[in-house]
Design an enzyme around this catalytic site. Sequence first.
Site, PDB file in Angstrom:
ATOM      1  N   GLY A 251       5.468   3.203  -0.103  1.00  0.00           N
ATOM      2  CA  GLY A 251       6.057   3.953  -1.211  1.00  0.00           C
ATOM      3  C   GLY A 251       5.121   3.949  -2.405  1.00  0.00           C
ATOM      4  O   GLY A 251       3.906   3.813  -2.241  1.00  0.00           O
TER       5      GLY A 251
ATOM      6  N   SER B 267       0.848  -1.199   0.000  1.00  0.00           N
ATOM      7  CA  SER B 267       0.000   0.000   0.000  1.00  0.00           C
ATOM      8  C   SER B 267       0.881   1.246   0.000  1.00  0.00           C
ATOM      9  O   SER B 267       2.110   1.144   0.072  1.00  0.00           O
ATOM     10  CB  SER B 267      -0.922  -0.009   1.214  1.00  0.00           C
ATOM     11  OG  SER B 267      -0.153   0.270   2.367  1.00  0.00           O
ATOM     12  N   LYS B 268       0.222   2.390  -0.060  1.00  0.00           N
ATOM     13  CA  LYS B 268       0.946   3.662  -0.196  1.00  0.00           C
ATOM     14  C   LYS B 268       2.004   3.875   0.887  1.00  0.00           C
ATOM     15  O   LYS B 268       3.024   4.499   0.639  1.00  0.00           O
ATOM     16  CB  LYS B 268      -0.047   4.824  -0.179  1.00  0.00           C
ATOM     17  CG  LYS B 268      -0.825   4.935  -1.488  1.00  0.00           C
ATOM     18  CD  LYS B 268      -1.203   6.383  -1.764  1.00  0.00           C
ATOM     19  CE  LYS B 268      -1.840   6.543  -3.127  1.00  0.00           C
ATOM     20  NZ  LYS B 268      -3.183   5.951  -3.188  1.00  0.00           N
ATOM     21  N   ARG B 269       1.738   3.332   2.091  1.00  0.00           N
ATOM     22  CA  ARG B 269       2.726   3.577   3.149  1.00  0.00           C
ATOM     23  C   ARG B 269       4.074   2.899   2.861  1.00  0.00           C
ATOM     24  O   ARG B 269       5.073   3.171   3.525  1.00  0.00           O
ATOM     25  CB  ARG B 269       2.178   3.182   4.528  1.00  0.00           C
ATOM     26  CG  ARG B 269       2.040   1.720   4.764  1.00  0.00           C
ATOM     27  CD  ARG B 269       1.242   1.402   6.013  1.00  0.00           C
ATOM     28  NE  ARG B 269       0.775   0.032   5.944  1.00  0.00           N
ATOM     29  CZ  ARG B 269       1.446  -1.000   6.409  1.00  0.00           C
ATOM     30  NH1 ARG B 269       2.615  -0.831   6.995  1.00  0.00           N
ATOM     31  NH2 ARG B 269       0.956  -2.224   6.301  1.00  0.00           N
TER      32      ARG B 269
END
Length: 268
Positions: free
Chosen positions: A256, A252-254
């Site tokens: 990168g 997920s976005k966390r």
Amino acid sequence: MGEVRVRIAPSPSGNLHVGTARTALFNYLFAKKTGGKFILRVEDTDKERSSEAYIKNIFDSLKAMGLNWDEGPDVGGPYAPYTQSEKFDVYQKYAKELMDKGFAYECYCTQDELEEEKQTCINEKRAHIYSGRCRDLSEEDKAKFKREGRKPAIRFKMPSKTMKFHDIIKGDLEFDTSLMGDFVIMKSNGTPTYNFAVVIDDMQMAMTHIIRGEDHISNTPKQIAIYEALGAEVPQFGHLGMILAPDRSKLSKRHGATAVSEFVEKGY
Ligand code: GLU
């Protein structure tokens, strides 16, 4: 076997995720290897979460990777439209057919009532499965609910059995469908749910193989049950492993960049 037809069916609620791109790649390669067709379908039944900007990002990202499609919303094809929001009437028609044949029914439960059922299950430490209390409503009951201003959703009568299917990637799989309960196929606002729209489209678009992420495995028994109720041929299913982050959680976005377009911007 006739012509292979496979698809990628992204929901435009975000930019094209690398995981979806990977799934698209496997479908594309399978189509090329077998001389079949690779189809793009936009699954935008959730109008609030879908946007034109994401649709454009998905198209551009797939093209940037060279994953060009043979049929799709922009290029058309024999099974157009390839955008779910343009065919709500079709889903309504099949939902009615399932009701007429006794495979589905109107559910007049309110959100509050469903929440209450869920709480009871939690309190009694049982798995939450819809009780099926609208399965056998009389015409009078229905008329009464309508007078109260309630709008029905449509639920599919999930058969209770051991469902087995052969996954072309994972092998033989087995599910106890009594744990699934009667699920909603049309919401009370006339919108189809994912599990229903996906079957209608894959059936109408003559898909032969459904190759997708393993996060969809638990949906497959529900989808097979709908094919069977419609008397349609069940396609072959293959579920791919997911791209995970280094800590083995879902990427997920966390962790990168997750959108193909971010990598394109970085010069990949
Ligand atoms: N719209 C679904 C998704 O993006 C498609 C899943 C499928 O391939 O059936 O996850």
